[in-house]
Design a protein around this motif. Structure first.
Motif, PDB file in Angstrom:
ATOM      1  N   SER A  80       0.821  -1.207   0.000  1.00  0.00           N
ATOM      2  CA  SER A  80       0.000   0.000   0.000  1.00  0.00           C
ATOM      3  C   SER A  80       0.857   1.259   0.000  1.00  0.00           C
ATOM      4  N   HIS A  81       1.911   1.258   0.795  1.00  0.00           N
ATOM      5  CA  HIS A  81       2.737   2.456   0.965  1.00  0.00           C
ATOM      6  C   HIS A  81       3.708   2.662  -0.195  1.00  0.00           C
ATOM      7  N   PHE A  82       4.129   1.563  -0.831  1.00  0.00           N
ATOM      8  CA  PHE A  82       5.106   1.645  -1.926  1.00  0.00           C
ATOM      9  C   PHE A  82       4.539   0.985  -3.179  1.00  0.00           C
ATOM     10  N   LYS A  83       3.311   1.305  -3.476  1.00  0.00           N
ATOM     11  CA  LYS A  83       2.591   0.631  -4.562  1.00  0.00           C
ATOM     12  C   LYS A  83       3.300   0.745  -5.910  1.00  0.00           C
ATOM     13  N   SER A  84       3.887   1.890  -6.189  1.00  0.00           N
ATOM     14  CA  SER A  84       4.523   2.102  -7.494  1.00  0.00           C
ATOM     15  C   SER A  84       5.983   1.668  -7.529  1.00  0.00           C
ATOM     16  N   GLN A  85       6.465   1.124  -6.444  1.00  0.00           N
ATOM     17  CA  GLN A  85       7.879   0.741  -6.356  1.00  0.00           C
ATOM     18  C   GLN A  85       8.029  -0.770  -6.397  1.00  0.00           C
ATOM     19  N   GLY A  86       9.051  -1.242  -7.106  1.00  0.00           N
ATOM     20  CA  GLY A  86       9.326  -2.674  -7.152  1.00  0.00           C
ATOM     21  C   GLY A  86       8.223  -3.458  -7.837  1.00  0.00           C
ATOM     22  N   ASN A  87       8.095  -4.713  -7.454  1.00  0.00           N
ATOM     23  CA  ASN A  87       7.083  -5.591  -8.042  1.00  0.00           C
ATOM     24  C   ASN A  87       5.714  -5.374  -7.401  1.00  0.00           C
ATOM     25  N   GLN A  88       4.680  -5.459  -8.226  1.00  0.00           N
ATOM     26  CA  GLN A  88       3.316  -5.374  -7.714  1.00  0.00           C
ATOM     27  C   GLN A  88       3.005  -6.640  -6.924  1.00  0.00           C
ATOM     28  N   LEU A  89       2.554  -6.463  -5.692  1.00  0.00           N
ATOM     29  CA  LEU A  89       2.312  -7.616  -4.828  1.00  0.00           C
ATOM     30  C   LEU A  89       0.857  -8.060  -4.794  1.00  0.00           C
ATOM     31  N   ILE A  90      -0.051  -7.188  -5.146  1.00  0.00           N
ATOM     32  CA  ILE A  90      -1.471  -7.518  -5.128  1.00  0.00           C
ATOM     33  C   ILE A  90      -2.035  -7.319  -6.528  1.00  0.00           C
ATOM     34  N   PRO A  91      -2.689  -8.332  -7.085  1.00  0.00           N
ATOM     35  CA  PRO A  91      -3.212  -8.211  -8.455  1.00  0.00           C
ATOM     36  C   PRO A  91      -4.325  -7.174  -8.544  1.00  0.00           C
ATOM     37  N   ASP A  92      -4.549  -6.661  -9.749  1.00  0.00           N
ATOM     38  CA  ASP A  92      -5.577  -5.642  -9.960  1.00  0.00           C
ATOM     39  C   ASP A  92      -6.978  -6.248 -10.079  1.00  0.00           C
ATOM     40  N   GLY A  93      -7.072  -7.416 -10.702  1.00  0.00           N
ATOM     41  CA  GLY A  93      -8.376  -8.011 -10.968  1.00  0.00           C
ATOM     42  C   GLY A  93      -9.070  -8.484  -9.712  1.00  0.00           C
ATOM     43  N   PRO A  94     -10.378  -8.272  -9.590  1.00  0.00           N
ATOM     44  CA  PRO A  94     -11.110  -8.684  -8.381  1.00  0.00           C
ATOM     45  C   PRO A  94     -11.086 -10.183  -8.152  1.00  0.00           C
ATOM     46  N   GLU A  95     -11.127 -10.978  -9.227  1.00  0.00           N
ATOM     47  CA  GLU A  95     -11.118 -12.431  -9.053  1.00  0.00           C
ATOM     48  C   GLU A  95      -9.777 -12.903  -8.502  1.00  0.00           C
ATOM     49  N   GLU A  96      -8.681 -12.350  -9.054  1.00  0.00           N
ATOM     50  CA  GLU A  96      -7.358 -12.741  -8.555  1.00  0.00           C
ATOM     51  C   GLU A  96      -7.146 -12.243  -7.135  1.00  0.00           C
ATOM     52  N   GLN A  97      -7.641 -11.039  -6.844  1.00  0.00           N
ATOM     53  CA  GLN A  97      -7.549 -10.536  -5.472  1.00  0.00           C
ATOM     54  C   GLN A  97      -8.291 -11.455  -4.502  1.00  0.00           C
ATOM     55  N   ALA A  98      -9.474 -11.873  -4.902  1.00  0.00           N
ATOM     56  CA  ALA A  98     -10.270 -12.747  -4.031  1.00  0.00           C
ATOM     57  C   ALA A  98      -9.531 -14.054  -3.746  1.00  0.00           C
ATOM     58  N   LEU A  99      -8.919 -14.636  -4.802  1.00  0.00           N
ATOM     59  CA  LEU A  99      -8.187 -15.884  -4.616  1.00  0.00           C
ATOM     60  C   LEU A  99      -6.971 -15.673  -3.722  1.00  0.00           C
ATOM     61  N   MET A 100      -6.266 -14.560  -3.933  1.00  0.00           N
ATOM     62  CA  MET A 100      -5.087 -14.280  -3.119  1.00  0.00           C
ATOM     63  C   MET A 100      -5.452 -14.168  -1.640  1.00  0.00           C
ATOM     64  N   PHE A 101      -6.494 -13.370  -1.344  1.00  0.00           N
ATOM     65  CA  PHE A 101      -6.895 -13.189   0.052  1.00  0.00           C
ATOM     66  C   PHE A 101      -7.429 -14.493   0.643  1.00  0.00           C
ATOM     67  N   GLN A 102      -8.122 -15.283  -0.152  1.00  0.00           N
ATOM     68  CA  GLN A 102      -8.629 -16.567   0.320  1.00  0.00           C
ATOM     69  C   GLN A 102      -7.490 -17.474   0.760  1.00  0.00           C
ATOM     70  N   ARG A 103      -6.486 -17.634  -0.114  1.00  0.00           N
ATOM     71  CA  ARG A 103      -5.354 -18.498   0.220  1.00  0.00           C
ATOM     72  C   ARG A 103      -4.550 -17.921   1.377  1.00  0.00           C
ATOM     73  N   MET A 104      -4.442 -16.613   1.400  1.00  0.00           N
ATOM     74  CA  MET A 104      -3.685 -15.954   2.457  1.00  0.00           C
ATOM     75  C   MET A 104      -4.240 -16.302   3.832  1.00  0.00           C
ATOM     76  N   PHE A 105      -5.556 -16.197   3.993  1.00  0.00           N
ATOM     77  CA  PHE A 105      -6.139 -16.464   5.302  1.00  0.00           C
ATOM     78  C   PHE A 105      -6.346 -17.955   5.550  1.00  0.00           C
ATOM     79  N   GLU A 106      -6.433 -18.737   4.487  1.00  0.00           N
ATOM     80  CA  GLU A 106      -6.425 -20.190   4.675  1.00  0.00           C
ATOM     81  C   GLU A 106      -5.098 -20.635   5.274  1.00  0.00           C
ATOM     82  N   GLY A 107      -4.052 -19.891   4.988  1.00  0.00           N
ATOM     83  CA  GLY A 107      -2.751 -20.222   5.545  1.00  0.00           C
ATOM     84  C   GLY A 107      -2.753 -20.218   7.062  1.00  0.00           C
ATOM     85  N   LEU A 108      -3.589 -19.391   7.656  1.00  0.00           N
ATOM     86  CA  LEU A 108      -3.686 -19.362   9.115  1.00  0.00           C
ATOM     87  C   LEU A 108      -4.208 -20.693   9.656  1.00  0.00           C
TER      88      LEU A 108
END
Length: 223
Positions: A80-108
């Protein structure tokens, strides 16, 4: 330089610490202040850590006057703070974002089930341990590992190259926390993410603060 105002306190062998380190590298924030602390010596419970993380846990991260201690939160804060720097860490598309967050919290859930097995003797007093309880925990972990094996089997190297980094940061940190699963996936992961094994990998970079650090799952032959 922004990295000079950052401090990371971390411990060896900690997947949450690796997660934060990988995110820092991917956002081109090399050169941040860092200190390796010993879990065996209980240095994570030192006053230095408790002053900024009352739970006495690692990683502990500070950027200027901003303190962020949870590893997932560190990754999201950096993006969030360095969005334009380095590699993009969060995808732009809502479907890919949903999958990323799903797997992220499944990791817990994965970590919880893994910990209920490998730390059973640590957390459960001797007089309260039961073989049947440990077996239930192991059975639950086997089911959970099967889910992750299924998730990972559907991700090809080509697809991995197209996706944003944050999902891989979360997935790989989950993956390496299980040595058995890591052994079966090490070759596939090496094909996906050359950054993991060679510059500018956070473990191999000539300029990064993690020079010479090798993750346990690569330096040790799984049993």
């Amino acid at each position: 330089m922004a990295a000079k105002s950052m401090t990371l306190l971390w411990g060896s062998g900690s997947c949450p610490c690796w997660r934060a380190m990988i995110a820092l590298e991917e956002k081109n924030l090399q050169g941040y202040n860092h200190k390796l602390l010993s879990f065996d010596k209980m240095e994570h419970k030192s006053q230095q850590v408790l002053d900024i993380n009352p739970r006495g846990q690692l990683p502990t991260f500070k950027h200027g006057d901003t303190v962020v201690n949870e590893s997932y939160a560190i990754c999201l804060y950096l993006e969030s703070h360095f969005k334009s720097q380095g590699n993009q860490l969060i995808p732009d598309g809502p479907e890919e974002q949903a999958l990323m967050f799903q797997r992220m919290f499944e990791g817990l859930t994965f970590y919880e089930k893994l910990g209920s097995v490998i730390y059973y003797d640590w957390y459960v007093p001797e007089g309260e341990r039961h073989d049947s309880a440990l077996k239930r925990n192991k059975d639950g972990l086997v089911v959970e590992l099967g889910l992750w094996e299924g998730y990972l089997s559907k991700v090809s190297p080509a697809e991995a190259g197209r996706r944003s980094w944050c999902g891989h940061v979360f997935r790989l940190s989950v993956l390496v926390s299980s040595r058995a699963l890591a052994r079966s996936w090490q070759e596939r992961v090496s094909r996906w993410q050359t950054w993991w094994f060679s510059p500018p990998s956070p473990f191999c970079s000539d300029s990064g603060c993690l020079r010479g650090v090798t993750p346990n799952w690569l330096s040790t032959t799984p049993s």
